[in-house]
Design a protein around this motif. Sequence first.
Motif, PDB file in Angstrom:
ATOM      1  N   GLU A  66      44.654  28.213   0.342  1.00  0.00           N
ATOM      2  CA  GLU A  66      44.719  29.573   0.875  1.00  0.00           C
ATOM      3  C   GLU A  66      44.630  29.561   2.401  1.00  0.00           C
ATOM      4  O   GLU A  66      45.377  30.269   3.090  1.00  0.00           O
TER       5      GLU A  66
ATOM      6  N   GLU B 277      41.071  16.812  -6.364  1.00  0.00           N
ATOM      7  CA  GLU B 277      41.135  17.648  -7.570  1.00  0.00           C
ATOM      8  C   GLU B 277      41.880  16.909  -8.684  1.00  0.00           C
ATOM      9  O   GLU B 277      41.427  16.883  -9.845  1.00  0.00           O
TER      10      GLU B 277
ATOM     11  N   VAL C  26      41.721  25.264  -4.018  1.00  0.00           N
ATOM     12  CA  VAL C  26      42.251  26.630  -3.920  1.00  0.00           C
ATOM     13  C   VAL C  26      41.949  27.219  -2.545  1.00  0.00           C
ATOM     14  O   VAL C  26      42.811  27.820  -1.894  1.00  0.00           O
ATOM     15  N   ARG C  27      40.691  27.044  -2.093  1.00  0.00           N
ATOM     16  CA  ARG C  27      40.301  27.583  -0.786  1.00  0.00           C
ATOM     17  C   ARG C  27      41.106  26.931   0.339  1.00  0.00           C
ATOM     18  O   ARG C  27      41.593  27.615   1.247  1.00  0.00           O
TER      19      ARG C  27
ATOM     20  N   GLN D 274      31.801  19.479 -13.928  1.00  0.00           N
ATOM     21  CA  GLN D 274      31.230  20.142 -12.760  1.00  0.00           C
ATOM     22  C   GLN D 274      31.926  19.681 -11.482  1.00  0.00           C
ATOM     23  O   GLN D 274      32.259  20.501 -10.602  1.00  0.00           O
TER      24      GLN D 274
ATOM     25  N   TYR E  14      34.955  18.457 -11.257  1.00  0.00           N
ATOM     26  CA  TYR E  14      36.321  18.959 -11.251  1.00  0.00           C
ATOM     27  C   TYR E  14      36.377  20.431 -10.857  1.00  0.00           C
ATOM     28  O   TYR E  14      37.258  20.854 -10.088  1.00  0.00           O
ATOM     29  N   SER E  15      35.429  21.237 -11.362  1.00  0.00           N
ATOM     30  CA  SER E  15      35.394  22.667 -11.030  1.00  0.00           C
ATOM     31  C   SER E  15      35.216  22.860  -9.524  1.00  0.00           C
ATOM     32  O   SER E  15      35.883  23.707  -8.911  1.00  0.00           O
ATOM     33  N   LEU E  16      34.328  22.062  -8.929  1.00  0.00           N
ATOM     34  CA  LEU E  16      34.112  22.150  -7.483  1.00  0.00           C
ATOM     35  C   LEU E  16      35.359  21.715  -6.719  1.00  0.00           C
ATOM     36  O   LEU E  16      35.767  22.367  -5.746  1.00  0.00           O
TER      37      LEU E  16
ATOM     38  N   ALA F 168      38.452  21.750  -7.768  1.00  0.00           N
ATOM     39  CA  ALA F 168      39.505  22.738  -7.967  1.00  0.00           C
ATOM     40  C   ALA F 168      39.273  23.955  -7.074  1.00  0.00           C
ATOM     41  O   ALA F 168      40.214  24.499  -6.470  1.00  0.00           O
ATOM     42  N   SER F 169      38.003  24.375  -6.970  1.00  0.00           N
ATOM     43  CA  SER F 169      37.672  25.511  -6.109  1.00  0.00           C
ATOM     44  C   SER F 169      37.967  25.187  -4.652  1.00  0.00           C
ATOM     45  O   SER F 169      38.541  26.008  -3.924  1.00  0.00           O
ATOM     46  N   ASN F 170      37.585  23.993  -4.233  1.00  0.00           N
ATOM     47  CA  ASN F 170      37.861  23.577  -2.848  1.00  0.00           C
ATOM     48  C   ASN F 170      39.361  23.513  -2.585  1.00  0.00           C
ATOM     49  O   ASN F 170      39.835  23.884  -1.502  1.00  0.00           O
TER      50      ASN F 170
END
Length: 225
Positions: A120, A54, A116-117, A106, A108-110, A112-114
């Motif tokens: 968590e 990220e 976060v997941r 695109q 970076y968004s993926l 960043a999402s990964n």
Amino acid sequence: MGILARFKDIMSSNINALLDKAENPEKMIDQYMRNLNSDLGKVKAETASVMAEEQRSKRALNECSADIEKMQSYAVKALEAGNDDDARKFLEKKASLAEKEAELQQAYSLAASNAVRMREMHDKLVSDIGELEARRTMIKSKMAVAKTQERLNKIGSSVTGANRSMSSFDRMEEKVERALDEANAMAELNAEPKDDIKDLTAKYDSRPDVEDELAALKEQIKNKE
């Protein structure tokens, strides 16, 4: 995926039901904890890797955006200097960078999402391991109580057996005493009958008179003189 699948299976299953089927629940839950802590190390490494990706994507996106601003600035300077061809080249480069920026955005968004997941899942795994540690302590405490109760039950069975043995011993002793009483009674019955007349006549038989014997002795002594 294997790590997350095993983690999901353990956390969604009824661990108490699994422990009920185990021959040694203490060993089984210890093995679960070893597996989870091993998985936690792998999840931490994977989470760190995803978070690093990220940051790398973010850095690449920022660099691309900065280059676009530079091309825009150089195009303006070229026009101000009256160099349309140079300005055109800067704008063409800007357009190329803008396409790249869209792709980087695109990515970076993926990423960043990964991140976060993964964070968590990492945090949940840490939390659930802490909960299971507390449950393991409780389960081991219950097992210790159960083992103590089992020993007490065995001791209670021994005491009950001893009481039964004492009761049997008492019955045997009573039986022996009864046999002895019967034997004594039989011996008394088998003895010769008592002759009351014999005893009665002996009462009236003449006995030597001491005074007569004393007088006789004196007479004997006197004759010797």
